[in-house]
Design a protein around this motif. Sequence first.
Motif, mmCIF file in Angstrom:
data_model
loop_
_atom_site.group_PDB
_atom_site.id
_atom_site.type_symbol
_atom_site.label_atom_id
_atom_site.label_comp_id
_atom_site.label_asym_id
_atom_site.label_seq_id
_atom_site.Cartn_x
_atom_site.Cartn_y
_atom_site.Cartn_z
ATOM 1 N N UNK A 1 0.853 -0.932 -0.024
ATOM 2 C CA UNK A 1 0.093 0.213 0.043
ATOM 3 C C UNK A 1 0.816 1.363 -0.100
ATOM 4 N N UNK A 2 0.330 2.191 -0.233
ATOM 5 C CA UNK A 2 1.007 3.504 -0.248
ATOM 6 C C UNK A 2 2.042 3.559 -1.473
ATOM 7 N N UNK A 3 1.892 2.862 -2.537
ATOM 8 C CA UNK A 3 2.715 2.762 -3.732
ATOM 9 C C UNK A 3 2.405 3.878 -4.417
ATOM 10 N N UNK A 4 3.422 4.996 -5.057
ATOM 11 C CA UNK A 4 2.825 5.857 -5.871
ATOM 12 C C UNK A 4 2.189 5.417 -7.157
ATOM 13 N N UNK A 5 1.337 6.081 -7.525
ATOM 14 C CA UNK A 5 0.708 5.393 -9.178
ATOM 15 C C UNK A 5 1.638 6.018 -10.015
ATOM 16 N N UNK A 6 2.115 7.370 -10.128
ATOM 17 C CA UNK A 6 2.888 7.629 -11.300
ATOM 18 C C UNK A 6 3.799 8.788 -10.844
ATOM 19 N N UNK A 7 4.817 8.762 -11.623
ATOM 20 C CA UNK A 7 6.214 9.507 -11.492
ATOM 21 C C UNK A 7 6.231 10.618 -12.541
ATOM 22 N N UNK A 8 6.336 11.810 -12.357
ATOM 23 C CA UNK A 8 6.514 12.902 -13.468
ATOM 24 C C UNK A 8 8.206 12.905 -13.749
ATOM 25 N N UNK A 9 8.327 12.712 -15.327
ATOM 26 C CA UNK A 9 9.724 12.605 -15.692
ATOM 27 C C UNK A 9 9.972 13.489 -16.845
ATOM 28 N N UNK A 10 10.988 14.431 -16.867
ATOM 29 C CA UNK A 10 11.572 15.277 -17.829
ATOM 30 C C UNK A 10 12.899 14.670 -18.677
ATOM 31 N N UNK B 1 7.301 4.223 -23.565
ATOM 32 C CA UNK B 1 8.580 4.120 -23.752
ATOM 33 C C UNK B 1 9.728 4.417 -22.698
ATOM 34 N N UNK B 2 9.049 4.667 -21.481
ATOM 35 C CA UNK B 2 9.961 5.014 -20.213
ATOM 36 C C UNK B 2 9.169 3.970 -18.985
ATOM 37 N N UNK B 3 10.195 3.340 -18.294
ATOM 38 C CA UNK B 3 9.978 2.448 -17.508
ATOM 39 C C UNK B 3 10.376 2.878 -15.919
ATOM 40 N N UNK B 4 9.225 2.921 -15.207
ATOM 41 C CA UNK B 4 9.438 3.490 -13.901
ATOM 42 C C UNK B 4 8.804 2.307 -12.938
ATOM 43 N N UNK B 5 9.650 1.796 -12.038
ATOM 44 C CA UNK B 5 9.238 0.622 -11.280
ATOM 45 C C UNK B 5 10.014 0.733 -9.812
ATOM 46 N N UNK B 6 9.442 -0.140 -8.902
ATOM 47 C CA UNK B 6 9.993 -0.206 -7.768
ATOM 48 C C UNK B 6 10.334 -1.683 -7.473
ATOM 49 N N UNK B 7 11.605 -2.210 -7.116
ATOM 50 C CA UNK B 7 12.021 -3.593 -6.925
ATOM 51 C C UNK B 7 11.902 -3.948 -5.604
ATOM 52 N N UNK C 1 6.946 -0.841 7.025
ATOM 53 C CA UNK C 1 7.201 0.427 6.145
ATOM 54 C C UNK C 1 8.415 0.159 5.807
ATOM 55 N N UNK C 2 8.715 0.614 4.564
ATOM 56 C CA UNK C 2 9.932 0.715 3.819
ATOM 57 C C UNK C 2 10.111 1.689 2.815
ATOM 58 N N UNK C 3 11.457 2.377 2.911
ATOM 59 C CA UNK C 3 11.692 3.337 2.009
ATOM 60 C C UNK C 3 12.434 2.942 0.852
ATOM 61 N N UNK C 4 11.988 2.807 -0.558
ATOM 62 C CA UNK C 4 12.467 2.249 -1.759
ATOM 63 C C UNK C 4 12.667 3.235 -2.893
ATOM 64 N N UNK C 5 13.766 3.144 -3.494
ATOM 65 C CA UNK C 5 14.058 4.019 -4.580
ATOM 66 C C UNK C 5 13.006 3.475 -5.845
ATOM 67 N N UNK C 6 12.666 4.731 -6.376
ATOM 68 C CA UNK C 6 11.687 4.802 -7.741
ATOM 69 C C UNK C 6 12.781 4.647 -9.070
ATOM 70 N N UNK C 7 12.876 3.562 -9.557
ATOM 71 C CA UNK C 7 13.982 3.280 -10.543
ATOM 72 C C UNK C 7 13.368 3.713 -12.096
ATOM 73 N N UNK C 8 14.221 4.238 -12.791
ATOM 74 C CA UNK C 8 13.745 4.443 -14.188
ATOM 75 C C UNK C 8 14.845 3.896 -15.104
ATOM 76 N N UNK C 9 13.853 3.361 -16.273
ATOM 77 C CA UNK C 9 14.763 3.161 -17.640
ATOM 78 C C UNK C 9 14.211 4.046 -18.722
ATOM 79 N N UNK C 10 15.220 4.879 -19.341
ATOM 80 C CA UNK C 10 14.751 5.818 -20.350
ATOM 81 C C UNK C 10 15.224 5.544 -21.891
ATOM 82 N N UNK C 11 14.717 5.845 -22.925
ATOM 83 C CA UNK C 11 15.058 5.603 -24.115
ATOM 84 C C UNK C 11 16.417 5.896 -24.445
#
Length: 305
Positions: free
Chosen positions: A53-62, A77-83, A91-101
Motif C-alpha cells: 500500500x501507499x505505492x505511488x501510482x505515477x511519477x513525473x519525468x522530463x 517508452x519509459x519504465x518506472x518501477x519499484x523493486x 514500512x520501507x523506503x525504496x527507490x523509484x527506478x527509471x529506464x529511459x530510451x
Amino acid sequence: MNKLGKKWQLKIICLLLAIVLWFLIINEQNPISEGSYTVPVTVENLDAQYITSNVPKTVYVRLSGPRNTIINVGPSDIRAYIDLSNAQEGEMEVPVRLEIPHGTELKKQSMTSAKITVDVYTVREFILTSRLAGKMDDTAFVSSLKMVPEKVVVSGARRLIKQVSKAIVEIPVAGKSEDFSVMAPIHLEAADGSRIDGLEMTPWQSSVKVMIGHNAVTKVVPVGVATYGHLASSVTLKSIKADPETVEIKGEAGAVNGLSRIDLMPISLEGLDQDKEWKVTAPSIKGVIIDPDTINVVMKVEKAE
C-alpha cells in the motif's frame, strides 16, 4: 612536392570545415529538445505472500535529447518501477527506478524514492452480526431474521484484519410492521466500534429475511460490562461503565421476561495506560430488540502510586 603538400592540407581543412558545417546544419534542423511525461509506477519482484500500500501510482519525468528522438518518445517508452525483491513486512523506503530510451537524458524526476507499506496477505472468515437501523413501531419487533450467507470472507493486509472485531450487517427497520426482505451491505468494525476500510469482502452484502412480530412487551434492564487482561503497570483502573447504563428491550413476552440484564462482549484492557472509550454492539438475542443497540463503554484510569 610543396604544391602537393599544400593540396593535402587544403583538402584536410575542407574536410574539417565540411564536418563542422554538417554538425551545424544537423543541430539546426534537429536541435536538443525536452519532453515531459507522466509515467505509471509498477511493483516488481514482490513475493506472493505480500501485498503493498501507499505505492505511488505515477511519477513525473522530463527528458532531453534530439528533437527527432523526443517527439517519438511516449510514457510507454519509459519504465518506472519499484523493486521489492527484498521486501519485508512493515514500512520501507525504496527507490523509484527509471529506464529511459537510448539517446535521451534525464533532466528531472519528481520522485526518487517512496515510503511504502508491505503487509502479509491474509484471508479470514467472520460470522455476520446483525444491527437494526431505525426505530420500529411501538408494538412491532423483529421476531426472527435469517441472513444468507451468514459468514463473510475477508482478505487483505494482515495488520488490518487483526483489527477486525466483527462484520456488521445493518438492517433498515424504521417504520416496518410486516415481514420483509432486503439486500443489506456488510462493513467491518474494530473492537472500539471504529470502521475498518481497505479490505476485500466476499460477498459484500447479505440477503436478509426479517420476520416481524406484534404486541411487543417492553422492559428496561441494566447493561453489564465484563473485562479481561491487565492494564499497564503505570496505571490503575479508576472506573469503567456503560453509557447508557440501562437499555430498553422489546419483543416476545417469553424472551423479554426471561432477561434481567444485557451483558456486553468482554472488553480487553491488556496494556492500556490511558482513558479509553469503546462503542460496543449489544448482543443479538432472538425475538428481542435492544434500544440503543450500540453502547459506549467508558474507562478511566489514574496513575499508580
